[in-house]
Design an enzyme around this catalytic site. Structure first.
Site, short mmCIF file in Angstrom:
data_model
loop_
_atom_site.label_atom_id
_atom_site.label_comp_id
_atom_site.label_asym_id
_atom_site.label_seq_id
_atom_site.Cartn_x
_atom_site.Cartn_y
_atom_site.Cartn_z
N CYS A 118 0.86 -1.18 0.00
CA CYS A 118 0.00 0.00 0.00
C CYS A 118 0.90 1.22 0.00
CB CYS A 118 -0.92 0.02 1.22
SG CYS A 118 -2.03 1.44 1.25
N GLU B 56 -3.88 1.14 -6.14
CA GLU B 56 -2.90 0.12 -6.50
C GLU B 56 -2.71 0.17 -8.01
OE1 GLU B 56 -0.10 -1.47 -6.02
OE2 GLU B 56 -1.01 -2.11 -4.12
#
Length: 222
Positions: free
Chosen positions: A2, A104
């Site tokens: 992340c 992402e």
């Protein structure tokens, strides 16, 4: 992993969602939260919840140089209970890092397509995080990292890793429990049920951390 996320919710919604009584000092929504920035987090001091800001990128208390934080924005949950950098924190310094979506990048040949990923069933959520206090001379620095795990079935198509998002009914236990056995926290993380995700493509505009406006979350159209 992340490496970017958003927190766009109104302050009052955050206070209500996480049962906080005190206003958030200098709260500013963000379309593009990036490593090295101060992030809104919640800890428990043994008596009550405390909310405030931690710098994203863990600087362990024993580190000689704070620059190590840029290499420690994430921690692998599978080994955190064994690593010296994280084991003690897993026992005593767990936090909630508040967000409402994360980004992402899905590889497509030589290109990487950014996606905005949200929970299908709730707007606000919390990443499972660890924090620490670093002191050097008269400088005190409070930092954090986000725990990650292997991607679930949904995320596997996008990336092989994903941040750990705590189920709503596990948030209080994560920060308030007095359990000190790091191996039990490892088991806790391993057995969490992930919420359902939803996602859509966004422009590579989000790639630059300096960009922090609605252009980051605008759906990409053909």
């Amino acid at each position: 992993m992340c490496g970017r996320y958003t927190l766009l919710a109104d302050e009052v919604d955050i206070l209500r969602e996480f049962d906080l009584e005190e206003p958030i000092d200098s709260y500013q929504p963000s379309f593009n939260v990036a490593p090295g920035q101060n992030v809104f987090a919640i800890i428990h001091d043994g008596n009550e919840k405390r909310a405030g800001y931690l710098r994203w990128g863990l600087v362990p208390s024993w580190a000689k140089d704070e620059k190590i934080g840029y290499k420690m924005i994430n921690a692998r949950s599978e080994t955190a209970h064994e690593k010296p950098s994280f084991k003690k924190l897993l026992s005593r310094k767990r936090c909630l890092i508040v967000a409402d979506s994360f980004y992402e990048w899905k590889r497509d040949g030589k290109e990487k397509q950014p996606k905005r990923i949200q929970l299908a069933g709730r707007k606000l959520f919390a990443f499972a995080g660890l924090w620490d206090k670093w002191q050097q001379e008269d400088q005190n620095l409070f930092t954090c990292t986000i725990l990650t795990k292997d991607a679930n079935e949904y995320m596997q198509d996008i990336h092989h890793r994903m941040p750990i998002i705590l189920p709503k009914d596990k948030e209080e236990e994560w920060i308030a429990s007095r359990e000190r056995d790091a191996s039990k926290w490892h088991h806790f993380l391993e057995t969490l049920e992930a919420d359902a995700f939803t996602s859509y493509n966004v422009d590579t505009y989000v790639n630059a951390a300096k960009n922090n406006d609605a252009g980051c979350i605008a759906p990409l159209t053909d």
